[in-house]
Design a protein around this motif. Sequence first.
Motif, mmCIF file in Angstrom:
data_model
loop_
_atom_site.group_PDB
_atom_site.id
_atom_site.type_symbol
_atom_site.label_atom_id
_atom_site.label_comp_id
_atom_site.label_asym_id
_atom_site.label_seq_id
_atom_site.Cartn_x
_atom_site.Cartn_y
_atom_site.Cartn_z
ATOM 1 N N PRO A 402 0.254 3.889 -5.420
ATOM 2 C CA PRO A 402 0.289 2.895 -6.500
ATOM 3 C C PRO A 402 -0.910 2.905 -7.445
ATOM 4 O O PRO A 402 -0.919 2.167 -8.422
ATOM 5 N N GLY A 455 3.003 -1.528 -8.232
ATOM 6 C CA GLY A 455 2.664 -2.410 -7.133
ATOM 7 C C GLY A 455 1.902 -3.657 -7.545
ATOM 8 O O GLY A 455 1.825 -4.024 -8.720
ATOM 9 N N GLU A 456 1.296 -4.304 -6.552
ATOM 10 C CA GLU A 456 0.652 -5.610 -6.713
ATOM 11 C C GLU A 456 -0.787 -5.525 -6.236
ATOM 12 O O GLU A 456 -1.065 -5.040 -5.136
ATOM 13 N N VAL A 469 -4.085 -2.686 -3.013
ATOM 14 C CA VAL A 469 -2.851 -2.589 -3.800
ATOM 15 C C VAL A 469 -1.692 -2.313 -2.847
ATOM 16 O O VAL A 469 -1.772 -1.411 -1.996
ATOM 17 N N LEU A 470 -0.637 -3.107 -2.962
ATOM 18 C CA LEU A 470 0.570 -2.909 -2.162
ATOM 19 C C LEU A 470 1.732 -2.545 -3.075
ATOM 20 O O LEU A 470 1.815 -3.016 -4.216
ATOM 21 N N ASN A 471 2.637 -1.718 -2.540
ATOM 22 C CA ASN A 471 3.797 -1.324 -3.337
ATOM 23 C C ASN A 471 4.968 -0.989 -2.419
ATOM 24 O O ASN A 471 4.781 -0.557 -1.278
ATOM 25 N N ARG A 472 6.162 -1.232 -2.937
ATOM 26 C CA ARG A 472 7.389 -0.814 -2.258
ATOM 27 C C ARG A 472 7.908 0.427 -2.950
ATOM 28 O O ARG A 472 8.024 0.459 -4.178
ATOM 29 N N GLU A 473 8.222 1.419 -2.155
ATOM 30 C CA GLU A 473 8.754 2.672 -2.687
ATOM 31 C C GLU A 473 10.113 2.931 -2.067
ATOM 32 O O GLU A 473 10.208 3.330 -0.903
ATOM 33 N N ARG A 477 7.200 1.379 2.246
ATOM 34 C CA ARG A 477 6.093 0.605 1.714
ATOM 35 C C ARG A 477 4.799 1.427 1.767
ATOM 36 O O ARG A 477 4.603 2.248 2.677
ATOM 37 N N ALA A 479 0.394 1.012 1.072
ATOM 38 C CA ALA A 479 -0.783 0.178 0.813
ATOM 39 C C ALA A 479 -1.979 1.077 0.563
ATOM 40 O O ALA A 479 -2.122 2.139 1.188
#
Length: 691
Positions: A402, A455-456, A469-473, A477, A479
């Motif tokens: 991310p 992501g966030e 930073v976290l993200n869904r792929e 997931r 991080a």
Amino acid sequence: MIWSVSFSPLVPLAVLLAGAAVALVLSALGGVMRMRGWLLRALAMALVLLALANPAVEREDREPLSSVVALVVDKSQSQTLADRTTTAAAAAETLKERIAALPGFELRVIEAQSSTGSDGTALFGALSDGLSDVSPDRIGGAVLITDGQVHDVPANASALGFNAPVHALVTGTADEFDRRLALQRAPRFGLVGSEQVVTLRLADSGAAQGETDLVRIDVRRDGETVSQRFVSPGQTIDIPVDIAHGGNNIFEFEAESLAGELTTVNNRVVVTIDGIRENLRVLLVSGSPHAGERTWRNLLKSDASVDLVHFTILRPPEKQDGTPISELSLIAFPTRELFSVKIDEFDLIIFDRYERRGVLPMLYFDNIARYVREGGAVLIAGGPDYAEGGSLYRTPLAPILPARPTGRVIERPFHAQISDLGDRHPVTRGLPGGRSDPPDWSRWFRAVDAEVTAGEVLMTGPDQSPLLVLNREEEGRVALLLSDHVWLWARGFEGGGPHVPLLRRLAHWLMKEPDLEEEALRLSMRGSELVVERQTLEAEVTDATVTAPSGRDTRLTFSESEPGLWRASMPTTELGLYTVTDGSRTTLIHVGPQNPREFADVLSTTERLAPVTAATGGSATRLRDVGGDLSVPRIVPLKRAADFSGNGWIGLRTTEASILKGIDRYPLFIGLFGLALLLGALSLVWYREGR
């Protein structure tokens, strides 16, 4: 007004009895010896003894008390079926008018409400509570308006605590029929990915008995249909179900309705199976030894739900120091087995300061990217390695990462800060010490500068640069922790920081722990209160609609209890499945026992109450006749009777209870009258003796 005679002896009772014995002996001797005037002597002695006994005439002034009659109205869920509520209300109003017209009777109306905290209808418990302050001799009877499905009927009439007739007026008709799906056996827990078996039985009762057509049973998991089964009435069936995820897996089994049946509420069975995971498998790859290497290892090893496989790359391929391979004690890194053969067996892969140095071929990074897109999870805890030429961003992992490193490493003291989004995210919300400015935890001294591409951002570093930073792929997931100084918190530097909750939540979010979902609608019970929680990263939420088992809708408005966490609650009065939706998400919860007695048999009946009503001289009858007309029996007051019911009438007992307002007492041997009586008796004796 009541007249009576009482005695208040002027001397002790023993003396009075002794005197009576002496008088009796003397009188007997006088009679045997035929002494002159012995009868008058006996009379004189009797009058003296009577005077010593001090007799008096008493007059009691009493006020009669009314007879208390209990009218118990069944308000349980089964009473809401068909037109039972209307029938009960009309009968209750008629009885109130008729009992009010009877002199000497006091009516108490007791409503037996249904409760999610109890299983079944408890009319006699409500009756006992409603008459607890009334003396048993004042109770004139009880009239129960119910469908007859009462689950606390006493074993005998003596258990009632009073001696008065009990009458049951039953709502509903004799031609009712119903279909019911009953739960026979169900597991409470199941491993995620396993298959469990739920045993059910389909039963038709009443006029529906005898149907032989196959009945379809729909099987739903968390609101979505997963299969169908067909079963004959009276048959028991085993239905396999798959445990798809951790936490509550809510299964609904619904039999198709029977035309004209009394209710469809008991056509549905809800089973909640708690999905538990086998120990989560985590692969930790440390690129090189460093001060914080054991932070991740110690944290994951202390978690009983985690099976950890840890490798540290101590000797990369380019390291050549002349030591023969046979003399090395290092374990070869099984790259093919871990990243090709068994990669799908891991729930999480962590790269801790990993630098690409030829240990993993590019093909394996392709496998890791595929693993993530198909539901896996990767966490990269990076240091300078993420900014340099050997960065993991310069591998086939780049499309799922991310943040892109700029190549700059920031080395100066800073406090890790929780972002506005992080305040609402369950991974970082409420971390101890995070509310103050600066946060009440130790500083870090190094961070990797990066540009967020997806992501966030939950935590920021120096100059508001991204730190976590976290993200869904797709299904998986990712991080990215852009600092390798979290170990300073673990070592207690400057007081340390919340490394345990942060890293544990982070790992469990990556492994899809349901409680850490950032967008979720959750239900729970607090006593008899339904609590609805809405977890979201949005600033506002919409109202929720709660659908009760009976189909009644209630709208709930949320209030924010914590950043990102909104709550609402409501009392529950019905047993069964509640459905809650906010328009985009729907969730379910089952309230009460799996097989509630309230719906085990919903057909109205007089049989349950007939023994206790007959034992008290009462009756159990239906309020509606064969034609469906309402027929409320007449009320007849009776003082004493063996049977308090008859054709078209029911009787109530007229009690003789009263309140004593005063007593008037008139002594017989005190005053001139007593003196004259005694002197007259003595004069007669003297006169007789003188002749």
